[in-house]
Scaffold this motif. Structure first.
Motif, PDB file in Angstrom:
ATOM      1  N   CYS A 119     -49.010 -71.410 -21.399  1.00  0.00           N
ATOM      2  CA  CYS A 119     -49.776 -70.848 -22.506  1.00  0.00           C
ATOM      3  C   CYS A 119     -49.396 -71.561 -23.802  1.00  0.00           C
ATOM      4  N   SER A 120     -50.240 -71.479 -24.788  1.00  0.00           N
ATOM      5  CA  SER A 120     -49.933 -72.108 -26.073  1.00  0.00           C
ATOM      6  C   SER A 120     -48.670 -71.514 -26.678  1.00  0.00           C
ATOM      7  N   ALA A 121     -47.955 -72.312 -27.445  1.00  0.00           N
ATOM      8  CA  ALA A 121     -46.660 -71.924 -28.006  1.00  0.00           C
ATOM      9  C   ALA A 121     -46.762 -70.618 -28.782  1.00  0.00           C
ATOM     10  N   GLY A 122     -45.826 -69.722 -28.497  1.00  0.00           N
ATOM     11  CA  GLY A 122     -45.752 -68.459 -29.220  1.00  0.00           C
ATOM     12  C   GLY A 122     -46.662 -67.373 -28.690  1.00  0.00           C
ATOM     13  N   ASN A 123     -47.484 -67.675 -27.688  1.00  0.00           N
ATOM     14  CA  ASN A 123     -48.409 -66.687 -27.135  1.00  0.00           C
ATOM     15  C   ASN A 123     -48.066 -66.367 -25.685  1.00  0.00           C
ATOM     16  N   THR A 124     -48.559 -65.240 -25.200  1.00  0.00           N
ATOM     17  CA  THR A 124     -48.367 -64.820 -23.806  1.00  0.00           C
ATOM     18  C   THR A 124     -49.735 -64.636 -23.170  1.00  0.00           C
ATOM     19  N   CYS A 125     -50.114 -65.568 -22.303  1.00  0.00           N
ATOM     20  CA  CYS A 125     -51.450 -65.534 -21.712  1.00  0.00           C
ATOM     21  C   CYS A 125     -51.533 -64.539 -20.559  1.00  0.00           C
ATOM     22  N   SER A 126     -52.738 -64.048 -20.315  1.00  0.00           N
ATOM     23  CA  SER A 126     -53.006 -63.202 -19.159  1.00  0.00           C
ATOM     24  C   SER A 126     -53.003 -64.064 -17.903  1.00  0.00           C
ATOM     25  N   ASP A 127     -53.110 -63.411 -16.712  1.00  0.00           N
ATOM     26  CA  ASP A 127     -53.170 -64.201 -15.486  1.00  0.00           C
ATOM     27  C   ASP A 127     -54.584 -64.761 -15.306  1.00  0.00           C
ATOM     28  N   ILE A 128     -54.714 -65.699 -14.364  1.00  0.00           N
ATOM     29  CA  ILE A 128     -56.000 -66.379 -14.200  1.00  0.00           C
ATOM     30  C   ILE A 128     -56.986 -65.570 -13.358  1.00  0.00           C
ATOM     31  N   ASP A 129     -56.551 -64.450 -12.795  1.00  0.00           N
ATOM     32  CA  ASP A 129     -57.487 -63.571 -12.083  1.00  0.00           C
ATOM     33  C   ASP A 129     -58.210 -62.727 -13.138  1.00  0.00           C
ATOM     34  N   PHE A 130     -59.092 -63.369 -13.895  1.00  0.00           N
ATOM     35  CA  PHE A 130     -59.715 -62.728 -15.057  1.00  0.00           C
ATOM     36  C   PHE A 130     -60.513 -61.487 -14.669  1.00  0.00           C
ATOM     37  N   ASN A 131     -61.181 -61.526 -13.518  1.00  0.00           N
ATOM     38  CA  ASN A 131     -62.021 -60.378 -13.135  1.00  0.00           C
ATOM     39  C   ASN A 131     -61.261 -59.354 -12.280  1.00  0.00           C
ATOM     40  N   ASN A 132     -59.965 -59.604 -12.052  1.00  0.00           N
ATOM     41  CA  ASN A 132     -59.092 -58.641 -11.370  1.00  0.00           C
ATOM     42  C   ASN A 132     -59.618 -58.198 -10.003  1.00  0.00           C
ATOM     43  N   ASN A 133     -60.156 -59.168  -9.265  1.00  0.00           N
ATOM     44  CA  ASN A 133     -60.645 -58.841  -7.922  1.00  0.00           C
ATOM     45  C   ASN A 133     -59.655 -59.251  -6.844  1.00  0.00           C
ATOM     46  N   GLY A 134     -58.479 -59.724  -7.264  1.00  0.00           N
ATOM     47  CA  GLY A 134     -57.447 -60.107  -6.321  1.00  0.00           C
ATOM     48  C   GLY A 134     -57.637 -61.474  -5.704  1.00  0.00           C
ATOM     49  N   VAL A 135     -58.686 -62.214  -6.119  1.00  0.00           N
ATOM     50  CA  VAL A 135     -58.956 -63.554  -5.585  1.00  0.00           C
ATOM     51  C   VAL A 135     -58.832 -64.571  -6.718  1.00  0.00           C
ATOM     52  N   PHE A 136     -57.990 -65.562  -6.544  1.00  0.00           N
ATOM     53  CA  PHE A 136     -57.810 -66.602  -7.565  1.00  0.00           C
ATOM     54  C   PHE A 136     -57.154 -67.790  -6.899  1.00  0.00           C
ATOM     55  N   GLN A 137     -57.339 -68.970  -7.350  1.00  0.00           N
ATOM     56  CA  GLN A 137     -58.322 -69.427  -8.334  1.00  0.00           C
ATOM     57  C   GLN A 137     -59.710 -69.409  -7.714  1.00  0.00           C
ATOM     58  N   GLU A 138     -60.713 -69.019  -8.501  1.00  0.00           N
ATOM     59  CA  GLU A 138     -62.092 -68.990  -8.008  1.00  0.00           C
ATOM     60  C   GLU A 138     -63.053 -69.238  -9.164  1.00  0.00           C
ATOM     61  N   ASP A 139     -64.241 -69.744  -8.809  1.00  0.00           N
ATOM     62  CA  ASP A 139     -65.250 -70.031  -9.833  1.00  0.00           C
ATOM     63  C   ASP A 139     -65.681 -68.772 -10.570  1.00  0.00           C
ATOM     64  N   GLN A 140     -65.672 -67.619  -9.863  1.00  0.00           N
ATOM     65  CA  GLN A 140     -66.168 -66.396 -10.481  1.00  0.00           C
ATOM     66  C   GLN A 140     -65.324 -65.979 -11.678  1.00  0.00           C
ATOM     67  N   ASP A 141     -64.030 -66.284 -11.660  1.00  0.00           N
ATOM     68  CA  ASP A 141     -63.190 -65.978 -12.824  1.00  0.00           C
ATOM     69  C   ASP A 141     -63.676 -66.748 -14.055  1.00  0.00           C
ATOM     70  N   VAL A 142     -64.041 -68.021 -13.853  1.00  0.00           N
ATOM     71  CA  VAL A 142     -64.541 -68.848 -14.962  1.00  0.00           C
ATOM     72  C   VAL A 142     -65.890 -68.311 -15.443  1.00  0.00           C
ATOM     73  N   ILE A 143     -66.761 -67.976 -14.478  1.00  0.00           N
ATOM     74  CA  ILE A 143     -68.088 -67.450 -14.834  1.00  0.00           C
ATOM     75  C   ILE A 143     -67.947 -66.151 -15.619  1.00  0.00           C
ATOM     76  N   ASP A 144     -67.097 -65.245 -15.108  1.00  0.00           N
ATOM     77  CA  ASP A 144     -66.924 -63.958 -15.793  1.00  0.00           C
ATOM     78  C   ASP A 144     -66.299 -64.124 -17.174  1.00  0.00           C
ATOM     79  N   PHE A 145     -65.394 -65.087 -17.321  1.00  0.00           N
ATOM     80  CA  PHE A 145     -64.775 -65.307 -18.625  1.00  0.00           C
ATOM     81  C   PHE A 145     -65.849 -65.646 -19.672  1.00  0.00           C
TER      82      PHE A 145
END
Length: 381
Positions: free
Chosen positions: A345-371
């Motif tokens: 993550c960028s300096a000084g920040n705390t990023c979320s996980d890459i499972d953006f849609n919280n469906n338990g599947v990652f890495q996947e295209d749907q996370d990018v689409i939902d973002f």
């Protein structure tokens, strides 16, 4: 073992340990299969009785593995502190994984050959350079998890075909083994990644902790209960009690109490006990719970009621991906793709996980689409 396609009138393949150490004075040998996989790859694990030399007196058990082309191999922890000076030892394989790994338990002995607890272990099948396979000790066995009289105790509570084994190590914290209030630290081992995770949920003011894992789903969701102290020292202190928990490698730990809509008060409960059933497909957990106003003893599992809850997923994460409280901004998009690619993550920040849609599947295209949908003001999938 009879190979596929052979007749029972043909001679079987004899497996197990049958040398002098495992043969008594009358010629008796005793091998039993305790864990095996008949799906590929075929592997059988078992125990062989050890006999005191020249007698018919049994004084231990060896754990073994057999697979085509390998023959029988003694496995587990059977040297050093896991072997008496006269050769006595006790190993037991409790489960076989589809990968060929075994997990098991071995007794421990002190310098005077006294029994001082047990160790949990995982055995990895033979590979180039390791013709006997590799045994690793599981759990915790540092000073905190060693009693003042030398005991260490790690127990395997369960496993999944997907590759998880889980259990506890007794947390003595300067106490003797006979003390009734020793704690327990939860550990989880993944045979696929060879990583062990240690879970300590809450600490008392004197560094005690108690937790018990009860059930894990095939996709790695663990439920159980833990003792919470609220800064107190003991189980009986006001404000102390027990609560159910849920954990996964992707999302970490959460108290069931904190996940209940409206909290304990909103559900008219005093406390929750352990979650002994959790179905990830149906998103349903079953808890023992104490209705509001009903007294209970936190040292007992005497909850007396069972309540089912439907656990719904949280939907998509916030578009403030780097959690710097500024959104929408270009840096959130930059951080999202950096973390997706495995960068920090960028300096000084705390990023979320890459499972953006919280469906338990990652890495996947749907996370990018939902973002990008959520970034544009749309709804999560």
């Amino acid at each position: 073992v009879y190979p596929a396609g052979t007749s029972l009138t043909q001679q079987p393949i004899i497996i197990g340990l049958n040398g002098p150490e495992h043969t008594n004075s009358f010629g008796l040998q005793n091998n039993q299969a305790t864990a095996y996989r008949i799906d590929a790859p075929l592997r059988v694990g078992g125990i062989a009785t050890i006999f005191f030399p020249g007698t018919s007196f049994p004084f231990g058990r060896s754990a073994w593995s057999w697979a085509p082309g390998e023959g029988t191999i003694e496995i587990g922890l059977f040297t050093g502190e896991h072997r008496r000076s006269n050769g006595a030892r006790d190993n037991f394989a409790v489960n076989a994984f589809p990968t060929g790994h075994f997990v098991g338990i071995a007794d421990r002995y002190d310098a005077n050959d006294n029994f001082v607890g047990n160790s949990a272990w995982v055995w990895t099948p033979p590979s180039a350079g390791n013709p006997q396979g590799v045994t690793r000790r599981l759990g915790l066995f540092d000073a905190l998890h060693t009693s003042t009289d030398g005991f260490q105790r790690s127990e395997i509570y369960g496993w999944t075909d997907s590759g998880y084994a889980y259990g506890v190590s007794y947390r003595y914290n300067g106490r003797p083994n006979t003390d009734l209030y020793v704690g327990r630290t939860v550990w989880i081992y993944n045979v696929n990644t060879q990583q062990q995770t240690v879970l300590t949920f809450d600490l008392s003011s004197t560094n005690d902790a108690i937790a018990l894992p009860l059930r894990m789903t095939e996709d790695g969701v663990l439920t159980g209960y833990y003792q919470f102290y609220n800064g107190n020292e003991g189980l009986f202190d006001p404000g102390s009690g027990r609560a159910a928990f849920i954990w996964s490698a992707q999302r970490g730990f959460a108290s069931i109490d904190g996940l209940l809509e409206g909290g304990l008060n909103g559900q008219q409960l005093t406390a929750t006990g352990f979650a002994d059933v959790f179905d990830t497909a149906a998103d349903v957990g079953v808890l023992y719970a104490v209705p509001a106003g009903v007294p209970y003893d936190p040292t007992l599992n005497n909850y007396g009621w069972s309540t089912a809850y439907r656990l719904t997923r949280a939907g998509c994460d916030s578009i403030d991906f780097n959690n710097n409280q500024v959104f929408p901004e270009d840096q959130d998009v930059i951080d999202f793709f950096n973390v997706l690619a495995g960068a920090p993550c960028s300096a000084g920040n705390t990023c979320s996980d890459i499972d953006f849609n919280n469906n338990g599947v990652f890495q996947e295209d749907q996370d990018v689409i939902d973002f990008f949908i959520v970034l544009a003001g749309g709804a999560c999938s």
